[in-house]
Design an enzyme around this catalytic site. Structure first.
Site, short mmCIF file in Angstrom:
data_model
loop_
_atom_site.label_atom_id
_atom_site.label_comp_id
_atom_site.label_asym_id
_atom_site.label_seq_id
_atom_site.Cartn_x
_atom_site.Cartn_y
_atom_site.Cartn_z
N ILE B 173 0.83 -1.22 0.00
CA ILE B 173 0.00 0.00 0.00
C ILE B 173 0.86 1.27 0.00
O ILE B 173 2.03 1.24 0.37
CB ILE B 173 -0.97 0.01 1.20
CG1 ILE B 173 -0.23 -0.12 2.52
CG2 ILE B 173 -2.00 -1.11 1.04
CD1 ILE B 173 -1.12 0.08 3.74
N LYS B 199 2.31 -4.91 3.45
CA LYS B 199 3.49 -4.03 3.57
C LYS B 199 3.08 -2.57 3.42
O LYS B 199 2.69 -2.13 2.34
CB LYS B 199 4.55 -4.36 2.52
CG LYS B 199 5.85 -3.58 2.82
CD LYS B 199 6.78 -3.44 1.65
CE LYS B 199 6.49 -2.25 0.79
NZ LYS B 199 6.82 -0.94 1.39
N PRO B 200 3.19 -1.79 4.50
CA PRO B 200 2.90 -0.35 4.40
C PRO B 200 4.04 0.37 3.70
O PRO B 200 5.13 -0.18 3.54
CB PRO B 200 2.80 0.10 5.86
CG PRO B 200 3.05 -1.10 6.71
CD PRO B 200 3.58 -2.20 5.86
N ALA B 201 3.77 1.61 3.31
CA ALA B 201 4.81 2.41 2.66
C ALA B 201 5.89 2.79 3.68
O ALA B 201 5.61 2.97 4.85
CB ALA B 201 4.19 3.67 2.06
N GLU B 202 7.13 2.93 3.19
CA GLU B 202 8.24 3.17 4.12
C GLU B 202 8.20 4.55 4.77
O GLU B 202 8.77 4.74 5.83
CB GLU B 202 9.59 2.92 3.44
CG GLU B 202 9.97 3.90 2.35
CD GLU B 202 9.49 3.44 0.97
OE1 GLU B 202 8.49 2.71 0.91
OE2 GLU B 202 10.12 3.83 -0.03
N GLU B 273 -4.21 -0.83 -8.27
CA GLU B 273 -4.84 0.49 -8.24
C GLU B 273 -3.70 1.49 -8.39
O GLU B 273 -2.90 1.66 -7.48
CB GLU B 273 -5.62 0.68 -6.94
CG GLU B 273 -6.70 1.72 -7.05
CD GLU B 273 -6.21 3.10 -6.67
OE1 GLU B 273 -5.62 3.76 -7.55
OE2 GLU B 273 -6.41 3.52 -5.53
N CYS B 307 -4.52 9.68 -5.91
CA CYS B 307 -4.41 9.13 -7.26
C CYS B 307 -5.59 9.56 -8.13
O CYS B 307 -5.47 9.65 -9.34
CB CYS B 307 -4.31 7.61 -7.21
SG CYS B 307 -5.42 6.88 -6.02
N GLN B 354 9.25 13.47 -2.71
CA GLN B 354 8.03 13.87 -3.38
C GLN B 354 8.05 15.38 -3.65
O GLN B 354 7.63 15.83 -4.71
CB GLN B 354 6.81 13.48 -2.55
CG GLN B 354 5.48 13.70 -3.26
CD GLN B 354 5.39 12.95 -4.59
OE1 GLN B 354 5.99 11.89 -4.76
NE2 GLN B 354 4.66 13.51 -5.54
N GLU B 404 1.49 12.44 -13.86
CA GLU B 404 0.89 12.58 -12.54
C GLU B 404 1.87 13.33 -11.65
O GLU B 404 2.98 12.87 -11.42
CB GLU B 404 0.59 11.20 -11.97
CG GLU B 404 -0.18 11.24 -10.68
CD GLU B 404 -0.54 9.86 -10.16
OE1 GLU B 404 0.27 8.93 -10.32
OE2 GLU B 404 -1.64 9.71 -9.59
#
Lengths: 282, 494
Positions: B173, B199-202, B273, B307, B354, B404
């Site tokens: 995710i 697994k969550p995002a780091e 997704e 998204c 980001q 994006e």
């Protein structure tokens, strides 16, 4: 006096037209009756067929579900009228249960014709969101799906794979079974007189290994329906699935035996679900 | 990248300083975070075989909040083994009714600890507390509550067929809605009878680890849910593990394609997704002020880290100037700053990487000749922030109209006819969402049929609900999350 029979020229079927391969190549099919040449589709033929399928999808998806059901039922009518020819074609290719296969194929077309104006009822949902909003999810066609149908019982395999794809408004680009391409062409003659818009069903004969890798990469193709067989082994299926990821194609790789079944599950695999929200208020 | 990418200047004059808002920070004294978090495997928290940990940073202060275990292949293998055992021995045999009650428990305990979760979400990810408090956490609880009720009704999901679970699901995710995405993934998987390695995002692992505590408190059988933290290599180990039957991924289109390629030739089921570049189409007959609010919500919600964000504004030519004028004024009123401040509208960008990506793409918009309009909001001296921005004079070939950005940056294009609007809206590889603003209901439906997107918002935007399926067309992925359609990725017909 014996009359000399007229032989049929077996061509590709694209946009409701029977055309020769632009390559000029053909493949020889040999059986007890002798040798027949069928067209051997090239990459260029495949590209042209994708364009035809795109147009076919646009036109077909724009029809009402009622009309799609009518046209598909009409396809069954035409197949029934050509039943003898289809049986003869399968027998000529060595089938021992040709009549049963053709009957099952015609009945399968009728089955899916009936889904045209029911699939959205069963696959849709009205969603009770926690707020003042109208919210409905309903299925829509994806676009162009490339189909590699089974080799066994090829006529039944053909309709069992194509019909659930097109009933929702998709167009199919089919790589005909290599063992008996002539029956596929006979089937196309039914399609050509069924009122199906041009481009909804397109059938290429030739070598799957030659054409499929190109179609698997094609950016205007949304789905790959791959049924394993002698002419679609694990390696080609896998390579196609890898290439398909370039534009996130929907890819299904399935065992040949599963093609002898029908139902909504095969339709559901080739629709997109769209959810529409709108506020409710004064 | 020069600081000048935050091109504040050139445009309109700064507005006169009106009254300023006094700080209104959310109290954080009820939140106790540990200095270190371990992996959650087989019902227990345990140290990683890798022996490694990585820091998770508060993006609004650039300070380390905690360190988190970095799972390697051996750790992933241990988690998948635990999930397999739990699937075969317990979870797949349990009646749906009983399974559902565990999932209800999770929903209730999320509600009980809602504020704590919201605060940690804002600390770890930078999103405004009013969004984590009012959107992320309540929706996460609602998602578990909704799917809990499906557990004993699965045969209704596949009309005419019997449904059965798939086995072990490996789920990866993203960082934009950390807890909510965990809920979107876990709730339907568990209700359908699968066990999970998540697994969550780091950059945002903390709320998933608090969720692991909640799951432990709920007495879920060990191994039914396992949570392994780490970066890309951990995710690759998970989706590539031969013991995984189903992979669900939410994230970038690029990584999604890599996963699709990696899974080709295997029998693993996959749902994706991925990214989006949604068109938000505004017709001249729309209620203009409502549309402007919808445009602002569509792109600046969650700093644009969405998204399905309405990142391409398609406005009918005759109202372009009035929309632009109103937008300029409106973005000056967005309060940018401390995510924990209850008045904050736009919080911190999730990570330094980001922020750099946003700056790079904004720079490309400027260098390609688009006109930039930016809020004059004073950005905090520390942390990763970016002022609400939009571009006019954008054409379809510009990078900011195709790629994006995943930040608070809007591209404005125009159209003259509904047909042209459809053509431009669909001129993207993505197909996740779209918006339509018009006073005519018939036009909403005419447009919604033609827009190639999985979610279409008519006269609204960025609405989410557990009962409402969400997911993409085209390169935005396949499979749906939410609603009855959201069960299908976790079931097969018998």
């Amino acid at each position: 006096m014996d009359r000399l029979a007229i032989e049929k020229t077996y061509k590709l079927f694209v946009k409701n037209e029977f055309i020769r391969s632009e390559s000029g190549h053909s493949l020889a099919v040999t059986d007890a009756s002798g040798v027949t040449n069928v067209a051997r589709a090239s990459r260029k033929d495949a590209r042209d067929a994708v364009l035809a399928a795109k147009e076919g999808h646009k036109s077909w998806a724009g029809k009402t579900a009622y009309l799609r059901g009518q046209v598909l039922y009409r396809l069954a009518e035409v197949m029934e009228g050509r039943r003898a020819e289809l049986v003869e074609s399968r027998t000529r290719a060595g089938a021992t249960d040709a009549a049963a296969e053709v009957d099952a194929a015609i009945d399968r077309v009728v089955h899916y014709a009936g889904w045209a104006d029911k699939l959205a009822t069963i696959l849709s949902s009205a969603n009770p969101v926690a707020g003042p909003h109208f919210n409905v999810t309903s299925p829509e066609p994806m676009g162009v799906v490339v189909v590699v149908p089974p080799e066994q019982r090829p006529l039944l395999g053909l309709v069992s794979t194509i019909l659930p794809i097109i009933v929702s408004g998709n167009a199919a680009l089919v790589l005909a079974p290599e063992a008996d391409p002539r029956t596929s062409v006979a089937f196309c003659e039914c399609v050509a007189t069924s009122d199906l818009p041009g481009g909804v069903i397109n059938v290429l004969t030739g070598l799957r290994s030659e054409v499929l890798p190109h179609l698997a990469k094609h950016m205007d193709v949304q789905g790959l329906d791959l049924w394993k067989s002698a002419t679609l082994g694990d390696e080609l299926a896998k390579a196609s699935a890898v290439a398909g990821a370039d534009n996130v194609k929907r890819v299904k790789v399935r065992a040949e035996a599963a093609a002898d079944a029908e139902g909504l599950g095969f339709v559901e695999a080739w629709v997109e679900q769209k959810t529409v929200w709108h506020p409710v208020g004064l | 990248m020069s600081k000048d990418a935050n091109v504040q200047g050139s445009m309109t004059k700064p507005p006169k300083q009106g009254w300023l808002y006094a700080p209104s920070p959310e109290a954080t004294d009820n939140v106790r975070l540990a200095p270190r978090y371990e992996l959650f495997v087989d019902g227990k928290f345990s140290a990683p075989a890798s022996g490694k940990y990585f820091p998770t940073v508060n993006p609004s202060t650039e300070t380390v909040i905690a360190e988190v275990a970095d799972a390697n292949e051996a750790d992933v293998d241990r988690a998948v083994t635990a999930a397999r055992r739990a699937y075969e021995q317990v979870w797949s045999k349990m009646p749906g009714k009983e399974r559902g009650k565990y999932v209800y428990r999770i929903a209730r305990r999320i509600q009980e600890r809602a504020r704590e979760l919201a605060i940690v979400e804002s600390l770890d990810g930078g999103k405004p507390i009013k969004e984590s408090r009012d959107v992320d956490v309540p929706l996460a609880a609602a998602h578990f509550f909704y799917y809990a009720g499906w557990a004993d009704k699965l045969d209704y999901a596949l009309p005419g067929r019997r449904a059965r679970s798939l086995g072990v699901a490996g789920q990866v995710i993203p960082w934009n809605f950390p807890l909510l995405m965990a809920a979107w993934k876990l709730a339907p998987a568990l209700a359908c009878g699968n066990t999970v390695v998540l697994k969550p995002a780091e950059t945002t692992p903390l709320t998933a680890l608090l969720l692991a505590q909640i799951i432990q408190e709920c007495d879920l059988p060990p191994g039914v849910v396992n949570i392994v933290t780490g970066a890309g290599p951990t995710g690759a180990a998970l989706v590539g593990h031969p013991g995984v039957d189903k992979v669900a991924f939410t994230g970038s289109t690029d990584v999604g394609k890599r996963i699709q390629r990696a899974l080709a030739g295997t029998s693993k089921r996959l749902t994706l997704e991925l990214g989006g570049k949604a068109a938000n189409v505004v017709f001249a007959d729309a209620a203009i002020d409502q549309a402007v609010e919808g445009i602002v919500n569509g792109i600046y919600f969650n700093q644009g880290h969405v998204c399905c964000a309405g990142s391409r504004l398609l406005v009918e030519e005759s109202i372009h100037d009035v929309i632009v004028r109103k937008l300029k004024r409106r973005i000056e009123h967005l309060r940018v700053g401390d995510p924990l401040d209850k008045n904050t509208d736009v919080g911190a960008i999730n990570s330094k990487e980001q922020l750099q990506k946003i700056r790079m793409l904004v720079e490309s918009g400027v260098s390609e000749g688009c006109s930039i309009h930016q809020s004059h909001a004073r950005l905090p001296g520390r942390g990763y922030f970016f002022a609400p921005t939009f571009f006019t004079g954008v054409s379809q070939s510009h990078r900011i109209a195709q790629e994006e950005i995943f930040g608070p940056v809007l591209s404005v294009l125009t159209f003259r006819t509904p047909e042209e609007a459809v053509e431009k809206a669909n001129n993207t590889v993505y197909g996740l969402s779209a918006g339509i603003w018009t006073d005519k209901a018939a036009k909403v439906f005419w447009m919604s049929r033609r827009l190639r997107a999985g979610v279409v918002w008519g006269n609204t935007f960025n609405k989410f609900d557990p009962t409402s399926p969400f997911g993409g067309f085209k390169e935005s992925g396949f499979g749906r999350e939410g609603g009855a359609a959201g069960l299908l990725p976790y079931l097969e017909a018998v």
